[in-house]
Design an enzyme around this catalytic site. Structure first.
Site, PDB file in Angstrom:
ATOM      1  N   HIS A  55      -0.885  30.546  88.359  1.00 30.28           N
ATOM      2  CA  HIS A  55      -0.379  30.603  86.989  1.00 30.28           C
ATOM      3  C   HIS A  55       0.762  31.619  86.913  1.00 30.28           C
ATOM      4  O   HIS A  55       0.721  32.646  87.597  1.00 30.28           O
ATOM      5  CB  HIS A  55      -1.483  31.045  86.032  1.00 30.28           C
ATOM      6  CG  HIS A  55      -2.620  30.085  85.914  1.00 30.28           C
ATOM      7  ND1 HIS A  55      -3.598  30.234  84.965  1.00 30.28           N
ATOM      8  CD2 HIS A  55      -2.955  28.974  86.619  1.00 30.28           C
ATOM      9  CE1 HIS A  55      -4.486  29.264  85.077  1.00 30.28           C
ATOM     10  NE2 HIS A  55      -4.122  28.485  86.083  1.00 30.28           N
ATOM     11  N   GLU A  57       1.522  33.783  84.590  1.00 28.76           N
ATOM     12  CA  GLU A  57       1.125  35.083  84.063  1.00 28.76           C
ATOM     13  C   GLU A  57       0.480  35.943  85.150  1.00 28.76           C
ATOM     14  O   GLU A  57       0.687  37.142  85.201  1.00 28.76           O
ATOM     15  CB  GLU A  57       0.144  34.911  82.891  1.00 28.76           C
ATOM     16  CG  GLU A  57       0.664  34.041  81.765  1.00 28.76           C
ATOM     17  CD  GLU A  57       0.402  32.549  81.988  1.00 28.76           C
ATOM     18  OE1 GLU A  57       0.850  31.761  81.140  1.00 28.76           O
ATOM     19  OE2 GLU A  57      -0.232  32.170  82.994  1.00 28.76           O
ATOM     20  N   CYS A  85      -4.949  32.562  80.065  1.00 24.66           N
ATOM     21  CA  CYS A  85      -6.337  32.193  80.331  1.00 24.66           C
ATOM     22  C   CYS A  85      -7.095  33.475  80.694  1.00 24.66           C
ATOM     23  O   CYS A  85      -6.478  34.530  80.916  1.00 24.66           O
ATOM     24  CB  CYS A  85      -6.401  31.176  81.473  1.00 24.66           C
ATOM     25  SG  CYS A  85      -6.086  31.878  83.116  1.00 24.66           S
ATOM     26  N   CYS A  88      -5.779  35.227  83.886  1.00 25.00           N
ATOM     27  CA  CYS A  88      -4.468  35.866  83.727  1.00 25.00           C
ATOM     28  C   CYS A  88      -4.542  37.066  82.791  1.00 25.00           C
ATOM     29  O   CYS A  88      -3.873  38.079  83.016  1.00 25.00           O
ATOM     30  CB  CYS A  88      -3.452  34.850  83.239  1.00 25.00           C
ATOM     31  SG  CYS A  88      -3.125  33.552  84.453  1.00 25.00           S
TER      32      CYS A  88
END
Length: 158
Positions: A55, A57, A85, A88
């Site tokens: 991801h 992030e 999420c 993250c």
């Protein structure tokens, strides 16, 4: 309410999400901005290769830990197309990054996926504040959340 410069950062995050979608990935993108307003790093989702931890992030949290002092991290902001999420958000909190501004919320994403008949993700979609209490967050950003919604509709053929 975001000023013009912050709107440009959120626009870039959404553009990165669209780049991810066009590359065959899920539409998520993020931009790391210093306390002085300098774009330091940016990334987009890269999970299509099979590693669901790729991801943007998380990548930016890792970058910040390697390239920024703790003080600089605390003053930085991450602008992102979708609320972090839990994985993250935890990475963000562990490295001591500052504020998060998201175009669309996890709650919105959950509703959109349900409306499209998509199974929920394997990890609960919790608000950032439940993972990192006290972290300053702002979002969703009116108008930009609609653009992110459209990207998820494209992803799922709606």
């Amino acid at each position: 309410m975001l000023d013009d410069q912050e709107t440009a950062y959120i626009a870039r995050a959404v553009a990165l999400a669209e780049e991810a979608l066009e590359a065959g990935d899920e539409p998520f993108g993020s931009v790391l901005v210093s306390g002085d307003g300098e774009v330091l790093a940016e990334d987009r989702n890269r999970i299509a290769g099979g590693d669901s931890t790729q991801h943007p992030e998380f990548a930016l949290a890792r970058w910040a830990a390697q390239h920024m002092t703790p003080e600089a991290r605390a003053r930085a902001t991450v602008y992102t197309s979708g609320e972090h999420c839990p994985m993250c958000a935890a990475a963000h909190g562990w490295v001591g990054l500052g504020r998060i501004v998201y175009a669309s919320s996890s709650q919105q994403l959950s509703h959109w996926l349900a409306d499209l008949g998509v199974a929920p993700p394997p990890v609960a979609t919790l608000p950032i504040q439940q993972i990192v209490p006290g972290l300053p967050v702002e979002g969703p950003v009116a108008g930009w959340d609609d653009k992110v919604h459209a990207l998820h509709q494209r992803l799922h053929g709606a």
